[in-house]
Write an enzyme that holds these catalytic residues in place. Structure first.
Site, PDB file in Angstrom:
ATOM      1  N   GLU A  23       0.831  -1.214   0.000  1.00  0.00           N
ATOM      2  CA  GLU A  23       0.000   0.000   0.000  1.00  0.00           C
ATOM      3  C   GLU A  23       0.861   1.258   0.000  1.00  0.00           C
ATOM      4  O   GLU A  23       0.540   2.244  -0.671  1.00  0.00           O
ATOM      5  CB  GLU A  23      -0.937   0.015   1.219  1.00  0.00           C
ATOM      6  N   GLU A  30     -19.230  -5.238  -4.787  1.00  0.00           N
ATOM      7  CA  GLU A  30     -17.860  -5.738  -4.662  1.00  0.00           C
ATOM      8  C   GLU A  30     -17.701  -7.085  -5.395  1.00  0.00           C
ATOM      9  O   GLU A  30     -16.680  -7.344  -6.008  1.00  0.00           O
ATOM     10  CB  GLU A  30     -17.509  -5.890  -3.169  1.00  0.00           C
ATOM     11  N   THR A  38      -0.514   1.180 -10.326  1.00  0.00           N
ATOM     12  CA  THR A  38      -1.838   0.608 -10.058  1.00  0.00           C
ATOM     13  C   THR A  38      -2.711   1.544  -9.218  1.00  0.00           C
ATOM     14  O   THR A  38      -3.893   1.289  -9.042  1.00  0.00           O
ATOM     15  CB  THR A  38      -1.719  -0.785  -9.399  1.00  0.00           C
TER      16      THR A  38
HETATM   17  C1  DMJ Z   1      -6.245   0.733  -5.211  1.00  0.00           C
HETATM   18  O1  DMJ Z   1      -5.503   0.892  -4.060  1.00  0.00           O
HETATM   19  C2  DMJ Z   1      -5.431   0.129  -6.322  1.00  0.00           C
HETATM   20  O2  DMJ Z   1      -6.068   0.314  -7.541  1.00  0.00           O
HETATM   21  C3  DMJ Z   1      -5.161  -1.346  -6.109  1.00  0.00           C
HETATM   22  O3  DMJ Z   1      -4.511  -1.919  -7.204  1.00  0.00           O
HETATM   23  C4  DMJ Z   1      -6.464  -2.072  -5.869  1.00  0.00           C
HETATM   24  N1  DMJ Z   1      -7.276  -1.473  -4.858  1.00  0.00           N
HETATM   25  C5  DMJ Z   1      -7.484  -0.043  -4.869  1.00  0.00           C
HETATM   26  C6  DMJ Z   1      -8.665   0.428  -5.700  1.00  0.00           C
HETATM   27  O4  DMJ Z   1      -9.727  -0.409  -5.751  1.00  0.00           O
END
Ligand code: DMJ
Length: 451
Positions: free
Chosen positions: A116, A340, A442
């Site tokens: 994270e 979800e 991401t």
């Molecule tokens: C974000 O922190 C990032 O996109 C991760 O890859 C997946 N979860 C969340 C968004 O849903």
């Protein structure tokens, strides 16, 4: 006009009314981009008013939340900064950048998730350094990278899940492909910008160690012990705990020209399409199978998996990308906001919350970039209207506990500002960023390809 023609027109009208998705000619992109920007500002103002100096806003109780109570890492401003820059919110961006430089302590005594912190903080510090040339952001990124490196001191080279930024103490030996394999873009960019190979080499070693442990049929599982290298859960899918591992195999090649990553991606996508892909009611889905046998163990798909059309189209598979985005959008329109998770055989909800997730919007943006098909603008407008309708509060945006009842929860995740609003904005205002000159990490932080 023939009766048949009239009937066809009538059924088209009914379908349009049921889904209420706007038609291409009704999509006013400039007006929508302006609305997205205004809504982003609404959320940011709520954060500044009620949660300044903390990680996130709780927009119903109007309180602040820190992931580790009392030890904020400024998740929301850090995640939001490059979105402000792209939206040309210059005053807000300058103030947020100064705040981050002054107050973000990346060496404090707190245990953080390596994954994270890498995708949100390290990714943002690097992307924003490239956008602003503020050396203090790169210095912080380097300090953070150094604090994270000891997590990789394992027998396999795959990192522990958590590390204390001050003491280097690690914990949680059982990790997963997403948390092990979604580090190379940020660590590699840090290496490039500081001319220090250790970050890239360390993340690449972890990625290769993970890939080397794929099953005989080419799949990875959901959990693995980073000391022994043994799998502890053989469930194989493209959802949470695995998802962005696949994304980074492809993007590592695209950002760094790393051909080994490209080859790992090609062998992985072949296995995914052979075993994990599934068909139901004429739709394409990716479900869950056993990584060793390929036997199907679940027929579920959800909001996290909706990142995959973007990865498919980036990898050149427009056909599957289009089909999967259609499937994901059918999941969205089931109840007006995506849940979800659903069971795609019965099209019933199996996890009813909505976490303000960006993935389906991200995929619409990529698909629009590659196809210019107005269908993706129409989808974007429909999803944006729904987000505003159901998730907006008087001081920000909040998660839904249940997409069927639309009952709201009390959390505004930082990725709403990093990703969800950014991808909506770029979908309606694509010239805000040259798509081909960056690779998005991401968390939607754009890392520059030219170096
Ligand atoms: C974000 O922190 C990032 O996109 C991760 O890859 C997946 N979860 C969340 C968004 O849903």
């Amino acid at each position: 006009m023939s009766r048949m023609h009239l009937l066809c027109l009538a059924s088209t009208a009914i379908a349009a009314a049921v889904v209420a998705t706007p038609r291409a000619q009704d999509v006013n992109r400039a007006a929508l981009a302006a609305r997205v920007k205004a809504e982003f500002l609404h959320a940011w103002t709520g954060y500044k008013t009620y949660a300044s100096g903390h990680d996130e806003l709780e927009p119903i109780s109007k309180t602040a939340r820190d992931w580790d109570p009392g030890k904020p890492l400024l998740m929301t401003p850090v995640d939001a900064l490059d979105t402000m820059i792209l939206m040309k919110l210059d005053d807000e961006a300058d103030a947020a950048r100064r705040d981050i430089v002054e107050h973000l302590d990346v060496r404090q005594d707190t245990s953080v998730s390596v994954f994270e912190i890498t995708i949100r903080l390290l990714g943002s510090l690097l992307a924003n350094y490239q956008l602003t040339h503020d050396q203090a952001l790169l210095d912080k990124a380097r300090s953070l990278g150094d604090a994270l490196l000891p997590a990789f001191s394992t027998r396999t080279g795959m990192p522990y899940r958590f590390i204390n930024l001050k003491t280097g103490a690690t914990r949680d030996v059982v990790s997963n492909p997403a948390e092990i394999g979604t580090l190379i873009l940020e660590f590699g960019t840090l290496s490039r910008l500081t001319d220090t190979p250790v970050y890239y080499d360390t993340a690449k070693r972890a990625l290769s160690a993970l890939f080397a442990r794929r099953s005989k049929i080419g799949l990875v599982g959901e959990n693995i012990d980073v000391e022994t290298g043994e799998w502890t859960n053989p469930a194989s899918h493209i959802g949470g705990a695995i998802d962005s591992y696949y994304e980074y195999l492809l993007k590592c090649d695209r950002l760094f020209g790393d051909k080994e990553c490209g080859s790992m991606w090609r062998s992985s996508i072949a296995a995914l399409n052979k075993y994990v892909a599934d068909q139901s009611n004429g739709h394409l889905w990716y479900g869950t199978v056993d990584m060793n046998t390929g036997r199907r163990t679940a027929t579920t798909f959800g909001s996290l998996q909706a990142f995959f059309p973007a990865v498919l189209v980036l990898g050149g598979d427009i056909g599957r990308a289009r089909r999967l985005e259609d499937s994901a959008f059918s999941m969205w329109t089931l109840h007006g906001v995506e849940p979800e998770e659903i069971d795609y055989r019965s099209m019933t909800v199996t996890e009813a919350g909505y976490q303000l997730r960006p993935e389906i919007v991200e995929s619409a943006y990529y698909l629009y970039h590659y196809t210019q098909d107005p269908r993706y603008l129409e989808m974007g407008q429909r999803m944006f209207e729904d987000l505003v309708k159901y998730c907006r509060t008087d001081v920000g945006y909040t998660v839904l506990r249940n997409v069927v009842t639309k009952e709201q929860g009390d959390r505004m995740h930082s990725f709403l500002l990093a990703e969800t609003f950014k991808y909506f904005y770029l979908l309606f205002q694509p010239d805000a960023l040259d798509f081909d000159s960056v690779v998005f990490n991401t968390e939607a932080h754009p890392l520059r390809r030219v170096h």
